[in-house]
Every structure is written in structure tokens, then in C-alpha cells.
Scaffold this motif. Structure first.
Motif, short mmCIF file in Angstrom:
data_model
loop_
_atom_site.label_atom_id
_atom_site.label_comp_id
_atom_site.label_asym_id
_atom_site.label_seq_id
_atom_site.Cartn_x
_atom_site.Cartn_y
_atom_site.Cartn_z
N SER A 62 -1.96 7.71 -6.92
CA SER A 62 -3.24 7.49 -6.28
C SER A 62 -3.63 8.52 -5.28
O SER A 62 -2.50 9.13 -4.76
N LEU A 85 2.00 4.32 -6.83
CA LEU A 85 1.32 4.90 -5.91
C LEU A 85 1.14 6.18 -5.70
O LEU A 85 0.26 7.09 -5.31
N MET A 136 -0.95 5.84 3.54
CA MET A 136 -2.02 4.77 3.41
C MET A 136 -2.03 3.96 4.68
O MET A 136 -1.37 4.20 5.76
N THR A 137 -2.98 3.15 5.00
CA THR A 137 -3.24 2.19 5.98
C THR A 137 -2.62 0.90 5.55
O THR A 137 -2.35 0.38 4.37
N GLU A 138 -2.14 0.01 6.54
CA GLU A 138 -1.53 -1.46 6.28
C GLU A 138 -2.36 -2.23 5.11
O GLU A 138 -1.47 -2.73 4.51
N PRO A 139 -3.52 -2.30 5.36
CA PRO A 139 -4.38 -3.12 4.37
C PRO A 139 -4.23 -2.38 3.11
O PRO A 139 -4.32 -3.27 1.95
N GLN A 140 -3.98 -1.37 2.78
CA GLN A 140 -3.66 -0.81 1.29
C GLN A 140 -2.44 -0.94 1.00
O GLN A 140 -2.06 -0.60 -0.22
N VAL A 141 -1.44 -1.57 1.49
CA VAL A 141 -0.16 -1.81 0.87
C VAL A 141 -0.27 -2.74 -0.20
O VAL A 141 -0.63 -3.84 0.05
N PRO A 142 0.37 -2.37 -1.39
CA PRO A 142 0.46 -3.20 -2.20
C PRO A 142 1.51 -4.56 -2.26
O PRO A 142 2.60 -4.29 -1.42
N ALA A 175 -4.80 7.87 1.30
CA ALA A 175 -5.83 7.06 1.98
C ALA A 175 -6.58 8.06 3.14
O ALA A 175 -5.89 8.84 3.38
N ARG A 176 -7.94 7.82 3.10
CA ARG A 176 -8.66 8.34 3.98
C ARG A 176 -8.94 7.94 5.20
O ARG A 176 -8.56 6.75 5.27
N ARG A 179 -1.37 3.34 10.37
CA ARG A 179 -1.05 4.47 9.14
C ARG A 179 0.56 4.60 8.78
O ARG A 179 1.45 4.66 9.57
#
Length: 99
Positions: A44, A41, A73-79, A47-48, A57
Motif C-alpha cells: 500500500s 501493508l 501510517m497514522t494511528e487511525p490507518q492501523v488495521p 500514509a500522507r 505517526r
């Protein structure tokens, strides 16, 4: 051992919470997988802000021996590999101090 800190903010309540742990407090396979995911991460882009302002967030700071690294990042972006680490950090959450 590496220290990981989490600051969670936003969401519907807008509350800010913090927590931290040492990776040696995690079961070994999960700790190694989480560290690899955190390293990936780092390269990368952050997150915007998207249209969903109510989305929580996350700001993860990894305190590596060579220096701190922070990923937002936001929660949906968490691997998926980080979800067990975040679940453990969530158990330790407390209100954040003044900003």
C-alpha cells in the motif's frame, strides 16, 4: 521469527519513541495474523500527511530475512490485525535516540 521495530512520533507532545520485538514473543495466532497484515501493508502507498498534524505517526520496520521493509501510517490507518502487535510494542516503548 521476524523482528519488528516501531517508531512513534508526533501527537500533541511531539515525542519520538521506539520499541522492537521478535514475533516469536507473541501468541501464535496473533503473530501469524500480524505478519499477514504487515505483508499486505507493504504494497500500500505510504500514509500522507493530513490536516491533523497532531495525529501520531507510526513507522513499522519488519526485518525479513530477505531484507527490511518499512511502512508508515497514522494511528487511525492501523488495521485491526496489527493492533495486538502495536499494543505489545507500546509496552516496550522508550525514548528514541537523537535523530
Amino acid at each position: 521469527m521476524v523482528r519488528v521495530s516501531l517508531e512513534r512520533s508526533g501527537g500533541f507532545t511531539g515525542l519520538r519513541t521506539t520499541s522492537s520485538l521478535d514475533t516469536d514473543e507473541l501468541p501464535e495466532p496473533g503473530a501469524a495474523e500480524a505478519l499477514r497484515a504487515l505483508e499486505a501493508l507493504e504494497g500500500s502507498p505510504a500514509a500522507r500527511s493530513g490536516p491533523a498534524a497532531t495525529m501520531p505517526r507510526l513507522r513499522l520496520t519488519v526485518h525479513w530475512p530477505a531484507g527490511d521493509r518499512t511502512v508508515e501510517m497514522t494511528e487511525p490507518q492501523v488495521p485491526a490485525a496489527l493492533r495486538p502487535l502495536l499494543a505489545e510494542l507500546a509496552k516496550r516503548q522508550g525514548p528514541a535516540g537523537p535523530a
